[in-house]
Write an enzyme that holds these catalytic residues in place. Structure first.
Site, PDB file in Angstrom:
ATOM      1  CE  LYS A 191      -4.075   1.944   0.308  1.00  0.00           C
ATOM      2  NZ  LYS A 191      -5.042   1.946  -0.808  1.00  0.00           N
ATOM      3  CG  ASP A 223      -6.661  -0.413  -2.951  1.00  0.00           C
ATOM      4  OD1 ASP A 223      -5.541  -0.721  -3.407  1.00  0.00           O
ATOM      5  OD2 ASP A 223      -7.105   0.754  -2.997  1.00  0.00           O
ATOM      6  CG  ASP A 247      -4.709 -12.886   8.342  1.00  0.00           C
ATOM      7  OD1 ASP A 247      -4.793 -14.125   8.347  1.00  0.00           O
ATOM      8  OD2 ASP A 247      -5.470 -12.137   8.995  1.00  0.00           O
ATOM      9  CG  ASP A 251      -8.872 -16.280   5.455  1.00  0.00           C
ATOM     10  OD1 ASP A 251      -7.860 -17.000   5.601  1.00  0.00           O
ATOM     11  OD2 ASP A 251      -9.755 -16.150   6.319  1.00  0.00           O
TER      12      ASP A 251
HETATM   13  C1  IPM Z   1      -3.787 -17.373   9.917  1.00  0.00           C
HETATM   14  C2  IPM Z   1      -4.674 -16.998  11.076  1.00  0.00           C
HETATM   15  C3  IPM Z   1      -3.800 -16.384  12.159  1.00  0.00           C
HETATM   16  C4  IPM Z   1      -3.175 -15.126  11.602  1.00  0.00           C
HETATM   17  C5  IPM Z   1      -4.510 -16.094  13.484  1.00  0.00           C
HETATM   18  C6  IPM Z   1      -5.264 -17.307  14.002  1.00  0.00           C
HETATM   19  C7  IPM Z   1      -3.552 -15.592  14.524  1.00  0.00           C
HETATM   20  O1  IPM Z   1      -5.685 -16.154  10.661  1.00  0.00           O
HETATM   21  O2  IPM Z   1      -2.872 -18.196  10.100  1.00  0.00           O
HETATM   22  O3  IPM Z   1      -4.011 -16.845   8.830  1.00  0.00           O
HETATM   23  O4  IPM Z   1      -3.784 -14.057  11.638  1.00  0.00           O
HETATM   24  O5  IPM Z   1      -2.053 -15.207  11.120  1.00  0.00           O
HETATM   25 MG    MG Z   2      -5.759 -15.860   8.563  1.00  0.00          MG
END
Ligand code: IPM
Ligand code: MG
Length: 353
Positions: A191, A223, A247, A251
């Protein structure tokens, strides 16, 4: 060969899925004539219950003495009220920082057999996708100074975001090397239009880019990257980014593969030693039902074999067996109506190793 594996089953579905992954490792041991010694240790909620401490010193010692670490998942509503500093999540952060596991490798692959589970419309993913997110794991806002101040009755929370050139260099090199082994394409996500931390990140990346002239390198703001991941995921091969952005984006990348229950990860130090775990969490809502998808954990053992134990054939054997089982139409509850239990799908995978 003989290997010592530290095993942290963890909380929620952690024990169920790790038990299945161990069955797969045992099959590899039998077929390829290896010995895997497992040392079971506690971290997270189960460690809080047993010892009061989310990350007992003994666990770190066992991990240090092992060739590799296998982890299920930690956390759950039972421990949500624990004070910050002794929550299950602190166990993960503690292992990462104490063992210097700075390079988090998170592949996101769309399996052909699961393309119907992908939430993105088919015309946007016609060629599928196969990417790796290389996330920095021991720095950034996660590990900067944090705290609260009070002023005029108002509480303010803060977490300092920072990266040194040295931290960026080592994760950057990891990512460039990963790109060299794949299709020589690397996108660095930051960013830098707003954050000074990101400007240092970007300048450092541009410096080390000179060492890898063959790599097709690009920069992208986070973004925009979040948007591009759902618009056209096939454009990415290797993404490198900081702890917080990684992180979030990992996801997102996992969801577009169809199920977060499929994706493994590795967290490595400078020497290739590391911890292997599924990307998903402890899933308290389905714990004990025997329906959790063990594939992310099983694929994590394949990553362990490839990255830390130097057992590439064994890793491929596991990955091929998983793909075969999916191609044959076997599914777990997260992926289909007519599904196999956690241990039944593992039986199938084992039968193809
Ligand atoms: C991940 C999880 C962890 C993170 C949490 C559980 C601390 O979300 O491994 O991605 O934020 O790194
Ligand atoms: Mg995570």
């Amino acid at each position: 060969m003989k290997f010592k594996i530290a095993v942290i089953k963890g909380d929620g579905i952690g024990p169920e899925i790790v038990d299945q992954a161990i069955r797969v490792i045992d099959k590899i041991a039998e077929k390829y004539n290896h010995t895997f010694d497992f040392s079971f240790c506690l971290a997270g909620g189960s460690a809080i219950d047993a010892t009061g401490n989310t990350l007992p010193e003994e666990t770190i010692e066992i991990c240090r003495e092992s060739d590799s670490i296998l982890l299920g998942a930690v956390g759950g509503p039972k421990w949500d009220a624990m004070p910050s500093g002794n929550r299950p999540e602190n166990a993960l952060l503690g292992i990462r920082s104490k063992l210097d596991l700075f390079a988090n490798i998170r592949p996101a692959i769309m399996y052909n057999a699961l393309s119907d589970a992908c939430p993105i419309r088919k015309e946007f993913i016609s060629d599928g996708f196969d990417m790796v997110i290389v996330r920095e794991l021991t720095g950034d806002v996660y590990f900067g100074e944090k705290g609260r101040t009070q002023s005029g009755g108002v509480t303010t929370g803060y977490d300092i975001m920072k990266y040194s050139e040295t931290e960026v260099e080592r994760i950057g090199r990891r990512a460039f090397e990963m790109a060299m082994k794949r299709s020589k394409k690397l996108c660095s996500v930051d960013k830098a239009n707003v954050l000074e931390t990101s400007r240092v990140w970007r300048e450092t990346m541009h410096r080390i880019r000179e060492e890898y002239p063959e790599v097709d390198y690009s920069d992208m703001y986070v973004d925009n990257a979040a948007m591009q991941l759902v618009r056209n995921p096939g454009q990415f091969d290797v993404i490198v980014t900081g702890n917080l952005f990684g992180d979030i984006l990992s996801d997102e990348a996992s969801m577009i593969t169809g199920s977060i229950g499929m994706l493994p990860s590795a967290s490595l130090n400078e020497t290739g030693f590391g911890m292997y775990e599924p990307i998903h969490g402890s899933a308290p809502d389905i714990t004990g039902k025997g329906i959790a998808n063990p594939i992310a954990t099983i694929l994590s053992t394949a990553m362990m074999m490839r990255y830390s134990l130097n057992l590439a054939d064994e890793a491929s054997a596991i990955e091929t067996a998983v793909e075969k089982v999916l191609d044959l139409g076997y599914r777990t509850a997260d992926l289909g109506k007519d599904y196999l239990s956690t241990s039944e799908i593992t039986d199938k995978i084992i039968s193809y190793i």
